[in-house]
Design an enzyme around this catalytic site. Structure first.
Site, PDB file in Angstrom:
ATOM      1  N   GLY A 212      16.429   3.851   0.867  1.00 17.67           N
ATOM      2  CA  GLY A 212      15.761   5.048   1.392  1.00 17.67           C
ATOM      3  C   GLY A 212      15.244   5.895   0.253  1.00 17.67           C
ATOM      4  O   GLY A 212      15.130   5.428  -0.883  1.00 17.67           O
ATOM      5  N   ASN A 213      14.897   7.129   0.543  1.00 20.04           N
ATOM      6  CA  ASN A 213      14.474   8.043  -0.517  1.00 20.04           C
ATOM      7  C   ASN A 213      14.873   9.459  -0.149  1.00 20.04           C
ATOM      8  O   ASN A 213      15.410   9.700   0.934  1.00 20.04           O
ATOM      9  CB  ASN A 213      12.963   7.915  -0.780  1.00 20.04           C
ATOM     10  CG  ASN A 213      12.160   8.218   0.470  1.00 20.04           C
ATOM     11  OD1 ASN A 213      12.198   9.316   0.984  1.00 20.04           O
ATOM     12  ND2 ASN A 213      11.453   7.203   0.971  1.00 20.04           N
ATOM     13  N   PHE A 214      14.609  10.386  -1.062  1.00 16.93           N
ATOM     14  CA  PHE A 214      15.120  11.752  -0.889  1.00 16.93           C
ATOM     15  C   PHE A 214      14.207  12.668  -0.064  1.00 16.93           C
ATOM     16  O   PHE A 214      14.430  13.861  -0.027  1.00 16.93           O
ATOM     17  CB  PHE A 214      15.351  12.392  -2.264  1.00 16.93           C
ATOM     18  CG  PHE A 214      16.494  11.777  -3.012  1.00 16.93           C
ATOM     19  CD1 PHE A 214      17.777  11.843  -2.503  1.00 16.93           C
ATOM     20  CD2 PHE A 214      16.279  11.127  -4.221  1.00 16.93           C
ATOM     21  CE1 PHE A 214      18.837  11.273  -3.186  1.00 16.93           C
ATOM     22  CE2 PHE A 214      17.334  10.562  -4.916  1.00 16.93           C
ATOM     23  CZ  PHE A 214      18.616  10.623  -4.397  1.00 16.93           C
ATOM     24  N   SER A 215      13.208  12.131   0.580  1.00 17.71           N
ATOM     25  CA  SER A 215      12.307  13.006   1.342  1.00 17.71           C
ATOM     26  C   SER A 215      13.087  13.780   2.409  1.00 17.71           C
ATOM     27  O   SER A 215      13.886  13.208   3.156  1.00 17.71           O
ATOM     28  CB  SER A 215      11.230  12.149   2.018  1.00 17.71           C
ATOM     29  OG  SER A 215      10.545  12.922   2.965  1.00 17.71           O
ATOM     30  N   ALA A 280       7.306   9.683   3.509  1.00 15.27           N
ATOM     31  CA  ALA A 280       7.556   8.882   2.306  1.00 15.27           C
ATOM     32  C   ALA A 280       8.058   7.526   2.791  1.00 15.27           C
ATOM     33  O   ALA A 280       9.267   7.280   2.871  1.00 15.27           O
ATOM     34  CB  ALA A 280       8.582   9.570   1.427  1.00 15.27           C
TER      35      ALA A 280
END
Ligand code: CTP
Length: 407
Positions: A212-215, A280
């Site tokens: 995943g990502n930090f969005s 994102a």
């Protein structure tokens, strides 16, 4: 939520028999969630009491520049009142008040406030049949319209004089509907369907792990709120976030993976006038996913085979019609503008919002962002660091200016 919710409404009541209907107007505005401040001329008090209107509006009614019985002689500042108002309604508007409004007479608090107002002013005349027809009154109404004031025309029916015909004030329900419809028509994205993607996507590795990502989703949620406040019907397709949004003009569709986001986006895209992809989206996903949790001792997590996710933005660019506006977000570090323009061309976009990576307070997780807006006509506009809501307002202003107002 009503479009009048939270709005500050000045209700000017002047001296005609229809003044009693102002009580219903206050009730209806309060029901819509508006704040109401009543201003009365002294003759209107012969028809309806200030006590009734202050009780219904939950605010003291104002009528004089200052209260003669008040030892402190506090001044009711007409300029402040005018600036407080989002909407000013004068109902009923008598022949006397109309003529003073048209000729800038300021001999009472209501008129002085009217002359200082900057918000939309609505006026609902109420008079007897022949008085309403009188050329002087008709000319005053025309003059006020030419000054940009909004006329709520009289209705027809029995008049206080016993005559029947045109002259009675529109019914309170009709006046409130008139104002709501008028505000909606003025909204720049009225009748537009807007699609927004937001947040990260999670690409499962096994039953408990993901890429995943930090969005945080804050930028996309801000865009959705702004679009709705401009009158649009919004579909917000969001990956996992901790944000909540309840607005009757925003439908939230929750997804987890890029594939799910693609399916939902595709579904709503064909109906949308403007699509803004701020999500994102993970560019990659594991080639295979284990249904069970992978145990650490079998070492299979030391490397994960990845495959590319579909580029949703590119797909939409390939499938959009001439009339649809498609906007992407991008993160560039070098040759930002040039790369953005290439991306606009390659993906058939109408505009790109460039996110700054290097500025403090911009990008993932923050409540603020710093962006550059670039459109397909080569317009490049750099904005300062601002709240994500303000950034979203800038983005819509650019889209409306560039693609709607000039067309
Ligand atoms: N996007 C998408 N589908 C993906 C990946 C990205 O729709 N699978 C969208 C994002 O929502 C965003 C834009 O594409 O609007 C980002 O484009 P991308 O080319 O990934 O930009 P960069 O992150 O700048 O990527 P690159 O490394 O290719 O420059």
């Amino acid at each position: 939520m009503s479009i009048l919710s939270g709005k500050n409404i000045l209700l000017g009541v002047t001296g005609g028999i229809a003044a009693y209907k102002s009580t219903y107007l206050v009730r209806l505005f309060k029901k819509q969630g508006a704040n109401v401040q009543v201003l009365m001329t002294s003759s209107s008090k012969d028809f309806v009491t200030p006590l009734t209107l202050s009780t219904l509006s939950n605010k003291p009614v104002l009528s004089e520049f200052f209260d003669k019985n008040d030892k402190n002689k506090l001044w009711n500042n007409h300029v402040e009142l005018a600036l407080w108002a989002d909407v000013f309604l004068i109902a009923p508007a008598t022949s006397n008040t109309l003529s003073k409004m048209a000729s800038a007479r300021a001999d009472n608090l209501l008129l002085a406030t009217y002359l200082s107002s900057k918000c939309p002013v609505y006026f609902a005349p109420a008079m007897d049949l022949d008085m309403h027809k009188n050329l002087a009154n008709q000319e005053n109404i025309k003059k006020l319209i030419s000054h940009g004031k909004i006329h709520i025309p009289v209705g027809s029916g029995f008049l206080a004089s016993g005559l029947e015909g045109e002259g009675r004030m529109k019914e309170p329900e009709e006046i409130v509907d008139f104002i709501i419809n008028n505000i909606k028509e003025e909204l720049k994205l009225n009748n537009k369907k807007i699609l927004i993607t937001a947040g990260p996507t999670y690409e499962p590795i096994d039953a408990v792990r993901f890429i995943g990502n930090f969005s945080s989703g804050k930028m996309g949620f801000s865009l959705a709120k702004t679009a709705a406040s401009l009158g649009a019907e919004v579909t917000l397709i969001t990956g996992p976030t901790s944000l909540n949004l309840i607005d009757k003009n925003i439908s939230v569709v929750n997804v987890v993976t890029a594939d799910e986001m693609f399916l939902e986006t595709k579904k709503y895209f064909k109906f949308s006038d403007i699509s803004i992809l701020s999500a994102a989206v993970s560019d990659f996903k594991p080639k295979s996913r284990s249904i069970k949790k992978i145990k650490k001792h079998n070492n299979s997590l030391l490397s994960i085979d990845l495959i590319q996710n579909i580029d949703i933005l590119k797909y939409l660019g390939e499938n959009k019609t001439e009339k649809q506006i498609l906007v992407g977000f991008a993160l560039e570090t070098d040759n930002e503008t040039q790369n953005a323009l290439i991306k606009i061309k390659n993906k058939n976009l109408d505009a790109i919002v460039l996110n700054s990576l290097n500025d403090k307070g911009a990008g993932f997780g923050h409540d603020t962002n710093k962006v550059t807006f670039i459109n397909k006509n080569g317009l490049v506009k750099k904005f300062d660091l601002k709240s994500k809501i303000d950034v979203s307002i800038d983005i819509f202003n650019e889209l409306i200016d560039g693609f709607y107002e000039k067309n």
